[in-house]
Design a protein around this motif. Structure first.
Motif, PDB file in Angstrom:
ATOM      1  N   VAL A  11       0.870  -1.173   0.000  1.00  0.00           N
ATOM      2  CA  VAL A  11       0.000   0.000   0.000  1.00  0.00           C
ATOM      3  C   VAL A  11       0.905   1.221   0.000  1.00  0.00           C
ATOM      4  CG1 VAL A  11      -0.165   0.134   2.536  1.00  0.00           C
ATOM      5  CG2 VAL A  11      -1.988   1.119   1.119  1.00  0.00           C
ATOM      6  N   SER A  12       0.485   2.274  -0.678  1.00  0.00           N
ATOM      7  CA  SER A  12       1.306   3.486  -0.728  1.00  0.00           C
ATOM      8  C   SER A  12       1.127   4.297   0.552  1.00  0.00           C
ATOM      9  CB  SER A  12       0.914   4.336  -1.936  1.00  0.00           C
ATOM     10  OG  SER A  12      -0.416   4.818  -1.800  1.00  0.00           O
ATOM     11  N   TYR A  13       2.083   5.190   0.798  1.00  0.00           N
ATOM     12  CA  TYR A  13       2.009   6.049   1.978  1.00  0.00           C
ATOM     13  C   TYR A  13       0.739   6.892   1.975  1.00  0.00           C
ATOM     14  CZ  TYR A  13       6.647   5.024   3.822  1.00  0.00           C
ATOM     15  OH  TYR A  13       7.737   4.398   4.398  1.00  0.00           O
ATOM     16  N   SER A  14       0.353   7.414   0.802  1.00  0.00           N
ATOM     17  CA  SER A  14      -0.844   8.260   0.747  1.00  0.00           C
ATOM     18  C   SER A  14      -2.079   7.489   1.183  1.00  0.00           C
ATOM     19  CB  SER A  14      -1.038   8.823  -0.662  1.00  0.00           C
ATOM     20  OG  SER A  14      -1.253   7.796  -1.611  1.00  0.00           O
ATOM     21  N   ASN A  15      -2.203   6.258   0.732  1.00  0.00           N
ATOM     22  CA  ASN A  15      -3.355   5.441   1.120  1.00  0.00           C
ATOM     23  C   ASN A  15      -3.258   4.934   2.548  1.00  0.00           C
ATOM     24  OD1 ASN A  15      -5.360   5.107  -1.107  1.00  0.00           O
ATOM     25  ND2 ASN A  15      -3.548   4.528  -2.252  1.00  0.00           N
ATOM     26  N   TYR A  71      -1.404  -7.098   7.257  1.00  0.00           N
ATOM     27  CA  TYR A  71      -1.345  -5.782   6.635  1.00  0.00           C
ATOM     28  C   TYR A  71      -0.314  -5.757   5.502  1.00  0.00           C
ATOM     29  CZ  TYR A  71      -4.317  -2.876   9.647  1.00  0.00           C
ATOM     30  OH  TYR A  71      -5.388  -2.292  10.268  1.00  0.00           O
ATOM     31  N   PRO A  72      -0.529  -4.889   4.512  1.00  0.00           N
ATOM     32  CA  PRO A  72       0.436  -4.765   3.415  1.00  0.00           C
ATOM     33  C   PRO A  72       1.679  -3.986   3.840  1.00  0.00           C
ATOM     34  CG  PRO A  72      -1.362  -3.200   3.118  1.00  0.00           C
ATOM     35  CD  PRO A  72      -1.744  -4.063   4.291  1.00  0.00           C
ATOM     36  N   GLU A  73       2.734  -4.133   3.070  1.00  0.00           N
ATOM     37  CA  GLU A  73       3.945  -3.332   3.261  1.00  0.00           C
ATOM     38  C   GLU A  73       3.676  -1.917   2.746  1.00  0.00           C
ATOM     39  OE1 GLU A  73       8.549  -3.087   1.505  1.00  0.00           O
ATOM     40  OE2 GLU A  73       7.163  -4.663   0.832  1.00  0.00           O
ATOM     41  N   VAL A  74       4.154  -0.906   3.465  1.00  0.00           N
ATOM     42  CA  VAL A  74       3.957   0.484   3.053  1.00  0.00           C
ATOM     43  C   VAL A  74       5.140   0.919   2.194  1.00  0.00           C
ATOM     44  CG1 VAL A  74       3.474   2.831   3.808  1.00  0.00           C
ATOM     45  CG2 VAL A  74       2.737   0.905   5.217  1.00  0.00           C
ATOM     46  N   VAL A  75       4.837   1.442   1.008  1.00  0.00           N
ATOM     47  CA  VAL A  75       5.884   1.820   0.048  1.00  0.00           C
ATOM     48  C   VAL A  75       5.575   3.208  -0.518  1.00  0.00           C
ATOM     49  CG1 VAL A  75       6.404  -0.570  -0.567  1.00  0.00           C
ATOM     50  CG2 VAL A  75       4.654   0.676  -1.844  1.00  0.00           C
ATOM     51  N   ASN A  76       6.565   3.784  -1.199  1.00  0.00           N
ATOM     52  CA  ASN A  76       6.402   5.109  -1.804  1.00  0.00           C
ATOM     53  C   ASN A  76       5.258   5.125  -2.819  1.00  0.00           C
ATOM     54  OD1 ASN A  76       8.594   5.850  -0.299  1.00  0.00           O
ATOM     55  ND2 ASN A  76       9.844   6.517  -2.026  1.00  0.00           N
ATOM     56  N   ASP A  77       4.758   6.326  -3.095  1.00  0.00           N
ATOM     57  CA  ASP A  77       3.651   6.475  -4.041  1.00  0.00           C
ATOM     58  C   ASP A  77       4.092   6.332  -5.488  1.00  0.00           C
ATOM     59  OD1 ASP A  77       1.009   7.705  -2.515  1.00  0.00           O
ATOM     60  OD2 ASP A  77       2.878   8.040  -1.459  1.00  0.00           O
ATOM     61  N   LYS A 136       4.741  10.306  -0.911  1.00  0.00           N
ATOM     62  CA  LYS A 136       6.150  10.134  -0.563  1.00  0.00           C
ATOM     63  C   LYS A 136       6.900   9.755  -1.827  1.00  0.00           C
ATOM     64  CE  LYS A 136       9.474   8.189   2.685  1.00  0.00           C
ATOM     65  NZ  LYS A 136       9.693   7.423   3.926  1.00  0.00           N
ATOM     66  N   ILE A 137       7.898  10.585  -2.158  1.00  0.00           N
ATOM     67  CA  ILE A 137       8.744  10.352  -3.327  1.00  0.00           C
ATOM     68  C   ILE A 137      10.181  10.317  -2.835  1.00  0.00           C
ATOM     69  CG2 ILE A 137       9.479  11.221  -5.574  1.00  0.00           C
ATOM     70  CD1 ILE A 137       6.774  12.651  -5.779  1.00  0.00           C
ATOM     71  N   GLY A 138      10.880   9.230  -3.118  1.00  0.00           N
ATOM     72  CA  GLY A 138      12.234   9.080  -2.587  1.00  0.00           C
ATOM     73  C   GLY A 138      12.177   9.012  -1.071  1.00  0.00           C
ATOM     74  N   LYS A 139      12.949   9.851  -0.399  1.00  0.00           N
ATOM     75  CA  LYS A 139      12.954   9.860   1.065  1.00  0.00           C
ATOM     76  C   LYS A 139      12.140  11.019   1.631  1.00  0.00           C
ATOM     77  CE  LYS A 139      17.456   7.555   1.469  1.00  0.00           C
ATOM     78  NZ  LYS A 139      18.837   7.642   2.025  1.00  0.00           N
ATOM     79  N   LYS A 140      11.443  11.730   0.770  1.00  0.00           N
ATOM     80  CA  LYS A 140      10.728  12.933   1.185  1.00  0.00           C
ATOM     81  C   LYS A 140       9.231  12.677   1.335  1.00  0.00           C
ATOM     82  CE  LYS A 140      10.124  17.818  -0.070  1.00  0.00           C
ATOM     83  NZ  LYS A 140      10.376  18.841  -1.109  1.00  0.00           N
TER      84      LYS A 140
END
Length: 502
Positions: A180-184, A213-219, A291-295
């Motif tokens: 799942v993305s950080y935004s979601n 739960y899913p792993e949280v990853v960048n958008d 979240k893009i890269g580390k930001k």
């Protein structure tokens, strides 16, 4: 060979598949509504298999219509309705129950109980928004307590949990990616914003383990590849972002205090806050924009679920308009509302009042009141609610919102946009492409593969029409004071229903 980006937009009631070229033009688009299940008045469910099947079907149709093959698609992006979630069998890939949507209210009593106790404030401070039925974690708790098969499968280690984006990625990759993305994730009612981790202490109180739960990853990034047999070739999945955040990205709201407003079935305001995680004390939601890269970047969000319902009620309940856009023509036939105020609280009112007992009310009706006055008052009511929310933003952040971009189907209503400019005292821009969520997902998918750079997005936004205030500050103050008086009379209306004495 030309390359393209394909996007799946899984909304609250329809699926869209869009193909973009290098210049951000839509080459092909296909869309179709899907079934809304309402087993009880307070319940809204979706068939997750129908959503997946139609997503694939519509992608294939868009590809066929444009004569584009899988090897010409450099990346696939996904944007989705947020918080809607489900549990499925990780071995068979079958949902174990309908997906329960963000519009569903079956966990309302549980939410009230939590908010009245110590966990209510702790959860709000950690996750950025008040515990509500839209919390996916509360939905999962309901699944566990009410669907024996789900409880059994979880105990056996045979179940997975996720939102619609998680589900689509899992299915498209043949079960290789459970993410799942950080935004979601920030909208699931399970995620600690400042530590960017699942809020296990809170989930423990709901007897929920994060193992499913899913792993949280960048958008934007590598979400795996679609199975070859689905589209006749593997396609890299390059983005996964919530629909409102995707729209915020697409309309280039990337400096602190810039704002987008989506008006359609609901009104949703998002204000970009940069890398500052502001937890609201005025009833706003804090979300991860992307979240893009580390930001990690954040937004404040205000939400009113009833503004779109009012236009729907004028159409289906009163029959005085045939569609939402006809409201402009009818409203323009009256110079003003003739003193009428329309409170769009058909099922309660949200930010900053959060009063579930408020009800839709119409004040100031007289012998001269016409349909045109009612319709115009309904449009003004939408705008007053937007002002309520933006006033809360200004109190929270000390930022004056003076520049707004509007998206959504009702953004095509010129009168509504002008009313926004007048009452919000802001410059309002309407982009040519009002389906901004799809474009945002496309941009992030293309960014992941190097198809586009961030600099390419600066010139991608084309403004169709702009609106600026045409009324004085005195007029604005007087009109809004009338609104506040009317709204205060509608609050708590349904708290003690009238009962006829025997």
């Amino acid at each position: 060979m030309k390359k393209y980006v394909l996007v799946i937009s899984a909304g609250a009631n329809e699926i869209k598949a869009s193909i973009y070229d290098k210049n951000f033009n839509i080459i092909a688009k296909a869309f179709e509504k899907f079934t809304q299940f309402t087993p009880e008045n307070d319940r809204v469910e979706h068939d997750a298999m129908e959503i997946y099947d139609k997503s694939v079907k519509l992608c294939k149709k868009a590809m066929t219509d444009s004569n584009i093959e899988a090897d010409e698609i450099i990346s696939l992006g996904i944007t989705n309705q947020r918080s809607t979630c489900l549990v499925w069998d990780k071995n068979t890939g079958e949902p174990l129950y309908h997906a329960i949507t963000w519009q569903d209210n079956r966990t309302y009593a549980k939410c009230r109980e939590i908010n009245a106790g110590p966990w209510g404030e702790r959860a709000r401070k950690a996750m950025g928004w008040k515990v509500s039925p839209a919390y996916s974690s509360l939905t999962l708790n309901w699944y566990i307590e009410n669907v024996p098969l789900i409880k059994e499968k979880i105990r056996a280690g045979e179940a997975l949990f996720g939102t619609i984006d998680t589900w689509l990625i899992w299915k498209l990759t043949g079960g290789k990616k459970h993410v799942v993305s950080y935004s979601n994730a920030s909208l699931m009612g399970s995620f600690k914003l400042k530590t960017e981790s699942w809020y296990t202490e809170f989930l423990d109180t709901l007897e929920i383990s994060t193992e499913i739960y899913p792993e949280v990853v960048n958008d934007t990034g590598d979400f795996g590849e679609t199975k070859k047999e689905i589209f006749g070739g593997e396609i890299s999945i390059g983005s996964d972002i919530g629909d409102q955040q995707a729209a915020l990205f697409a309309v280039c709201c990337n400096t602190r205090g810039t704002c987008k407003i989506m008006n359609q079935a609901v009104s949703i305001i998002d204000i970009y806050m940069g890398n500052e995680c502001v937890i609201s004390d005025f009833g706003l939601n804090t979300v991860i924009a992307w979240k893009i890269g580390k930001k990690t970047e954040y937004a404040l969000e205000g939400f009113d679920s009833e503004t779109g319902s009012v236009l729907q009620w004028l159409q289906e309940g009163l029959g005085i308009i045939s569609n939402s856009l006809e409201s402009e023509m009818i409203a323009r036939s009256a110079e003003d509302t003739n003193g009428v105020y329309f409170i769009p609280a058909l099922a309660g009112i949200s930010v900053p009042y959060h009063d579930s007992f408020a009800r839709g009310t119409i004040f100031g009706i007289n012998r001269g009141t016409t349909n045109a006055h009612l319709v115009r008052a309904a449009l003004e009511g939408i705008v007053y609610r937007l002002k309520d929310i933006l006033d809360a933003v200004e109190k929270e952040t000390w930022i004056k919102i003076d520049y707004i971009r509007v998206v959504g189907t009702d953004a095509k209503n010129d009168l509504l946009s002008q009313m926004m400019a007048d009452m919000l005292n802001a410059w309002v821009d309407r982009p040519f492409l009002i389906e901004a969520d799809s474009l945002g997902a496309a941009q992030l998918a293309g960014l992941a593969t190097g198809f586009w750079t961030v600099e390419d997005f600066h010139d991608s936004l084309k403004i169709e029409k702009s609106f600026e205030s045409e009324i004085t500050e005195e007029e604005r103050t007087v009109k809004y004071a009338g609104w506040c008086e009317a709204l205060n009379r509608s609050l708590g209306w349904n708290h003690t229903p009238y009962k006829k004495e025997n």
